[in-house]
Design a protein around this motif. Structure first.
Motif, PDB file in Angstrom:
ATOM      1  N   GLU A   1       4.034   5.760  -2.781  1.00 56.77           N
ATOM      2  CA  GLU A   1       5.339   6.387  -3.023  1.00 56.77           C
ATOM      3  C   GLU A   1       5.698   6.355  -4.504  1.00 56.77           C
ATOM      4  OE1 GLU A   1       9.257   7.983  -1.803  1.00 56.77           O
ATOM      5  OE2 GLU A   1       7.181   8.071  -1.102  1.00 56.77           O
ATOM      6  N   PHE A   2       5.488   5.215  -5.161  1.00 56.14           N
ATOM      7  CA  PHE A   2       5.791   5.105  -6.596  1.00 56.14           C
ATOM      8  C   PHE A   2       4.898   6.032  -7.424  1.00 56.14           C
ATOM      9  CE2 PHE A   2       7.364   0.590  -5.686  1.00 56.14           C
ATOM     10  CZ  PHE A   2       8.699   0.946  -5.787  1.00 56.14           C
TER      11      PHE A   2
ATOM     12  N   SER B   1      11.560   6.225  -2.577  1.00 59.97           N
ATOM     13  CA  SER B   1      12.509   5.890  -1.518  1.00 59.97           C
ATOM     14  C   SER B   1      12.032   4.691  -0.711  1.00 59.97           C
ATOM     15  CB  SER B   1      12.695   7.093  -0.595  1.00 59.97           C
ATOM     16  OG  SER B   1      13.347   6.723   0.595  1.00 59.97           O
ATOM     17  N   LEU B   2      12.861   3.664  -0.628  1.00 61.46           N
ATOM     18  CA  LEU B   2      12.532   2.517   0.215  1.00 61.46           C
ATOM     19  C   LEU B   2      12.483   2.914   1.690  1.00 61.46           C
ATOM     20  CD1 LEU B   2      14.514  -0.514  -1.283  1.00 61.46           C
ATOM     21  CD2 LEU B   2      12.083   0.001  -1.483  1.00 61.46           C
ATOM     22  N   ARG B   3      13.297   3.886   2.066  1.00 60.68           N
ATOM     23  CA  ARG B   3      13.298   4.346   3.458  1.00 60.68           C
ATOM     24  C   ARG B   3      11.937   4.948   3.821  1.00 60.68           C
ATOM     25  NH1 ARG B   3      13.839   9.120   5.594  1.00 60.68           N
ATOM     26  NH2 ARG B   3      14.472  10.029   3.593  1.00 60.68           N
ATOM     27  N   VAL B   4      11.406   5.764   2.914  1.00 64.73           N
ATOM     28  CA  VAL B   4      10.094   6.378   3.154  1.00 64.73           C
ATOM     29  C   VAL B   4       9.012   5.299   3.195  1.00 64.73           C
ATOM     30  CG1 VAL B   4       8.317   7.880   2.155  1.00 64.73           C
ATOM     31  CG2 VAL B   4      10.715   8.606   2.152  1.00 64.73           C
TER      32      VAL B   4
ATOM     33  N   GLU C   1       0.828  -1.207   0.000  1.00 60.54           N
ATOM     34  CA  GLU C   1       0.000   0.000   0.000  1.00 60.54           C
ATOM     35  C   GLU C   1       0.868   1.266   0.000  1.00 60.54           C
ATOM     36  OE1 GLU C   1      -2.886   2.297   3.183  1.00 60.54           O
ATOM     37  OE2 GLU C   1      -2.853   0.104   3.212  1.00 60.54           O
ATOM     38  N   CYS C   2       1.863   1.272   0.870  1.00 66.18           N
ATOM     39  CA  CYS C   2       2.735   2.434   0.979  1.00 66.18           C
ATOM     40  C   CYS C   2       3.656   2.572  -0.231  1.00 66.18           C
ATOM     41  CB  CYS C   2       3.569   2.361   2.261  1.00 66.18           C
ATOM     42  SG  CYS C   2       2.571   2.438   3.764  1.00 66.18           S
ATOM     43  N   ALA C   3       4.070   1.438  -0.781  1.00 63.41           N
ATOM     44  CA  ALA C   3       4.923   1.463  -1.967  1.00 63.41           C
ATOM     45  C   ALA C   3       4.155   2.013  -3.172  1.00 63.41           C
ATOM     46  CB  ALA C   3       5.448   0.065  -2.272  1.00 63.41           C
TER      47      ALA C   3
ATOM     48  N   LEU D   1       0.829   2.945 -12.369  1.00 58.45           N
ATOM     49  CA  LEU D   1       2.252   2.673 -12.157  1.00 58.45           C
ATOM     50  C   LEU D   1       2.926   2.266 -13.456  1.00 58.45           C
ATOM     51  CD1 LEU D   1       2.162   0.641  -8.800  1.00 58.45           C
ATOM     52  CD2 LEU D   1       3.018   2.966  -9.125  1.00 58.45           C
ATOM     53  N   LEU D   2       2.296   1.374 -14.203  1.00 60.47           N
ATOM     54  CA  LEU D   2       2.867   0.878 -15.452  1.00 60.47           C
ATOM     55  C   LEU D   2       3.031   1.986 -16.483  1.00 60.47           C
ATOM     56  CD1 LEU D   2       0.904  -2.470 -15.740  1.00 60.47           C
ATOM     57  CD2 LEU D   2       3.394  -2.272 -15.631  1.00 60.47           C
ATOM     58  N   LEU D   3       2.043   2.841 -16.584  1.00 62.60           N
ATOM     59  CA  LEU D   3       2.025   3.844 -17.646  1.00 62.60           C
ATOM     60  C   LEU D   3       2.794   5.106 -17.299  1.00 62.60           C
ATOM     61  CD1 LEU D   3      -1.734   3.438 -18.577  1.00 62.60           C
ATOM     62  CD2 LEU D   3       0.198   2.774 -20.010  1.00 62.60           C
TER      63      LEU D   3
END
Length: 205
Positions: A19-20, A29-32, A14-16, A113-115
Protein backbone atom coordinates in the motif's frame (compact mmCIF):
# COMPACT_ATOMS: atom_id res chain seq x y z
CA UNK A 1 -7.40 -10.57 26.44
CA UNK A 2 -7.82 -11.55 22.79
CA UNK A 3 -5.24 -13.97 21.49
CA UNK A 4 -3.14 -12.71 18.60
CA UNK A 5 -3.49 -14.77 15.45
CA UNK A 6 -0.17 -16.25 14.41
CA UNK A 7 1.31 -14.59 11.32
CA UNK A 8 -1.17 -11.71 11.23
CA UNK A 9 1.45 -9.00 11.71
CA UNK A 10 3.71 -10.49 9.07
CA UNK A 11 0.73 -10.18 6.74
CA UNK A 12 0.14 -6.60 7.90
CA UNK A 13 3.77 -5.72 7.08
CA UNK A 14 3.46 -7.30 3.64
CA UNK A 15 0.22 -5.51 2.84
CA UNK A 16 1.44 -2.22 4.30
CA UNK A 17 4.56 -2.30 2.13
CA UNK A 18 2.38 -2.83 -0.93
CA UNK A 19 0.00 0.00 0.00
CA UNK A 20 2.79 2.45 0.88
CA UNK A 21 4.70 1.63 -2.31
CA UNK A 22 1.62 2.13 -4.47
CA UNK A 23 0.29 5.31 -2.86
CA UNK A 24 3.04 6.81 -0.72
CA UNK A 25 2.74 7.40 3.00
CA UNK A 26 0.28 10.27 2.86
CA UNK A 27 -2.31 8.57 0.65
CA UNK A 28 -1.95 5.04 2.03
CA UNK A 29 -5.02 3.73 3.85
CA UNK A 30 -4.94 1.72 7.06
CA UNK A 31 -8.42 0.46 6.20
CA UNK A 32 -7.15 -1.02 2.93
CA UNK A 33 -4.11 -2.51 4.68
CA UNK A 34 -6.32 -4.11 7.32
CA UNK A 35 -8.70 -5.55 4.72
CA UNK A 36 -5.86 -6.99 2.65
CA UNK A 37 -4.22 -8.46 5.76
CA UNK A 38 -7.45 -10.00 7.02
CA UNK A 39 -7.49 -8.03 10.25
CA UNK A 40 -9.15 -4.90 11.65
CA UNK A 41 -7.99 -1.29 11.70
CA UNK A 42 -8.49 -1.43 15.46
CA UNK A 43 -5.94 -4.21 15.69
CA UNK A 44 -3.44 -2.15 13.72
CA UNK A 45 -4.04 0.89 15.94
CA UNK A 46 -3.58 -1.26 19.05
CA UNK A 47 -0.24 -2.58 17.84
CA UNK A 48 1.17 0.43 15.95
CA UNK A 49 -0.85 3.39 17.29
CA UNK A 50 -1.24 5.04 13.87
CA UNK A 51 -0.09 4.99 10.25
CA UNK A 52 3.19 6.67 11.19
CA UNK A 53 3.85 3.93 13.72
CA UNK A 54 3.24 1.23 11.11
CA UNK A 55 5.60 2.88 8.62
CA UNK A 56 8.18 3.25 11.40
CA UNK A 57 7.93 -0.44 12.29
CA UNK A 58 8.68 -1.42 8.70
CA UNK A 59 11.62 0.87 7.91
CA UNK A 60 13.27 1.72 11.24
CA UNK A 61 15.09 -1.61 11.78
CA UNK A 62 16.72 -1.26 8.35
CA UNK A 63 17.58 2.41 8.85
CA UNK A 64 19.17 1.91 12.25
CA UNK A 65 21.13 -1.16 11.10
CA UNK A 66 22.49 0.66 8.04
CA UNK A 67 23.44 3.78 9.98
CA UNK A 68 25.11 1.70 12.69
CA UNK A 69 27.11 -0.24 10.10
CA UNK A 70 28.02 2.95 8.23
CA UNK A 71 29.21 4.72 11.37
CA UNK A 72 31.23 1.70 12.50
CA UNK A 73 32.87 1.37 9.08
CA UNK A 74 33.79 5.05 9.06
CA UNK A 75 35.08 5.06 12.65
CA UNK A 76 37.05 1.85 12.17
CA UNK A 77 38.90 3.35 9.22
CA UNK A 78 39.41 6.65 11.06
CA UNK A 79 41.12 4.78 13.92
CA UNK A 80 43.80 3.42 11.57
CA UNK A 81 47.16 5.20 11.45
CA UNK A 82 47.65 8.00 8.95
CA UNK A 83 49.82 6.03 6.53
CA UNK A 84 47.26 3.25 6.39
CA UNK A 85 44.47 5.73 5.68
CA UNK A 86 46.42 7.37 2.85
CA UNK A 87 47.44 4.09 1.26
CA UNK A 88 44.09 2.32 1.57
CA UNK A 89 41.46 5.01 1.01
CA UNK A 90 40.52 3.79 -2.48
CA UNK A 91 40.36 0.14 -1.42
CA UNK A 92 38.38 1.03 1.71
CA UNK A 93 35.79 3.05 -0.18
CA UNK A 94 35.48 0.22 -2.70
CA UNK A 95 34.71 -2.38 -0.05
CA UNK A 96 32.38 0.02 1.75
CA UNK A 97 30.47 0.85 -1.43
CA UNK A 98 30.09 -2.82 -2.34
CA UNK A 99 28.73 -3.70 1.11
CA UNK A 100 26.50 -0.63 1.10
CA UNK A 101 24.91 -1.54 -2.23
CA UNK A 102 24.56 -5.21 -1.25
CA UNK A 103 22.61 -4.08 1.83
CA UNK A 104 20.33 -1.96 -0.35
CA UNK A 105 19.48 -4.99 -2.46
CA UNK A 106 18.90 -7.09 0.64
CA UNK A 107 16.18 -4.64 1.74
CA UNK A 108 15.18 -3.26 -1.64
CA UNK A 109 11.48 -2.60 -0.89
CA UNK A 110 12.33 -0.73 2.30
CA UNK A 111 14.71 1.57 0.45
CA UNK A 112 12.01 2.22 -2.13
CA UNK A 113 9.77 3.28 0.74
CA UNK A 114 12.48 5.52 2.18
CA UNK A 115 13.36 7.19 -1.10
CA UNK A 116 9.99 7.45 -2.82
CA UNK A 117 7.24 7.13 -0.22
CA UNK A 118 8.47 8.67 3.05
CA UNK A 119 7.30 12.27 2.59
CA UNK A 120 5.39 13.24 5.73
CA UNK A 121 7.30 10.81 7.97
CA UNK A 122 10.29 11.09 10.29
CA UNK A 123 12.41 9.41 7.61
CA UNK A 124 12.05 12.03 4.88
CA UNK A 125 15.59 13.30 5.67
CA UNK A 126 17.14 9.82 5.66
CA UNK A 127 19.49 10.64 2.78
CA UNK A 128 20.63 13.87 4.43
CA UNK A 129 21.62 11.93 7.55
CA UNK A 130 23.93 9.67 5.54
CA UNK A 131 25.44 12.69 3.82
CA UNK A 132 26.21 14.34 7.15
CA UNK A 133 27.97 11.21 8.44
CA UNK A 134 30.08 11.02 5.27
CA UNK A 135 31.01 14.70 5.47
CA UNK A 136 31.95 14.40 9.15
CA UNK A 137 34.41 11.59 8.44
CA UNK A 138 35.72 13.19 5.26
CA UNK A 139 36.70 16.21 7.34
CA UNK A 140 38.27 13.91 9.94
CA UNK A 141 40.28 12.26 7.17
CA UNK A 142 41.48 15.65 5.96
CA UNK A 143 42.55 16.67 9.44
CA UNK A 144 44.25 13.33 10.22
CA UNK A 145 46.24 13.17 7.00
CA UNK A 146 47.08 16.86 6.74
CA UNK A 147 45.31 17.08 3.38
CA UNK A 148 42.80 19.63 4.64
CA UNK A 149 41.65 21.06 1.34
CA UNK A 150 38.93 22.99 3.14
CA UNK A 151 41.44 25.00 5.18
CA UNK A 152 43.62 25.43 2.11
CA UNK A 153 40.48 26.68 0.35
CA UNK A 154 40.93 24.25 -2.55
CA UNK A 155 37.24 23.57 -2.05
CA UNK A 156 34.47 25.13 0.06
CA UNK A 157 32.26 23.47 2.65
CA UNK A 158 29.33 24.07 0.29
CA UNK A 159 31.14 22.26 -2.51
CA UNK A 160 31.91 19.29 -0.25
CA UNK A 161 28.26 19.08 0.79
CA UNK A 162 26.96 19.31 -2.78
CA UNK A 163 29.38 16.69 -4.11
CA UNK A 164 28.73 14.30 -1.21
CA UNK A 165 24.98 14.73 -1.53
CA UNK A 166 25.09 14.12 -5.28
CA UNK A 167 27.18 10.98 -4.75
CA UNK A 168 24.66 9.42 -2.36
CA UNK A 169 21.76 10.48 -4.56
CA UNK A 170 23.61 8.83 -7.42
CA UNK A 171 24.05 5.59 -5.49
CA UNK A 172 20.33 5.41 -4.79
CA UNK A 173 19.51 5.78 -8.49
CA UNK A 174 19.83 1.99 -8.52
CA UNK A 175 16.56 1.95 -6.58
CA UNK A 176 14.83 4.74 -8.47
CA UNK A 177 15.63 3.04 -11.78
CA UNK A 178 14.85 -0.49 -10.58
CA UNK A 179 18.26 -1.78 -11.59
CA UNK A 180 18.94 -5.49 -11.30
CA UNK A 181 21.59 -6.29 -8.72
CA UNK A 182 24.38 -7.15 -11.15
CA UNK A 183 23.83 -3.90 -13.07
CA UNK A 184 23.48 -1.89 -9.87
CA UNK A 185 26.72 -3.20 -8.39
CA UNK A 186 28.62 -2.33 -11.58
CA UNK A 187 27.01 1.11 -11.76
CA UNK A 188 27.94 1.87 -8.13
CA UNK A 189 31.55 0.79 -8.78
CA UNK A 190 31.79 3.07 -11.80
CA UNK A 191 30.21 5.95 -9.89
CA UNK A 192 32.70 5.55 -7.05
CA UNK A 193 35.63 5.53 -9.48
CA UNK A 194 34.28 8.66 -11.16
CA UNK A 195 34.00 10.59 -7.89
CA UNK A 196 37.31 9.26 -6.60
CA UNK A 197 39.06 10.56 -9.72
CA UNK A 198 37.63 14.01 -9.00
CA UNK A 199 38.80 14.01 -5.40
CA UNK A 200 42.20 12.70 -6.48
CA UNK A 201 42.53 15.80 -8.63
CA UNK A 202 41.61 18.05 -5.72
CA UNK A 203 43.89 16.27 -3.25
CA UNK A 204 46.64 15.81 -5.87
CA UNK A 205 46.94 12.11 -4.98
Amino acid sequence: MAKQIEGVYEKVYECAKKEFLQKGFKDASLRVIAQEAGTSTGSIYTRFHNKQGLFHAIVYPVVIELKSWFLNAQESFHQKDVDYQKQNMFEHTGIETEEFVAYIYKHYDVFKLLLQCSEGTEFSDFLDQLVEIEIEYTVKYMEATGDDVLRKENISAEFLHIVTSSYFSGIFEIVRHDMKKEHGMLYAKQLREFYYAGFSKIYKW
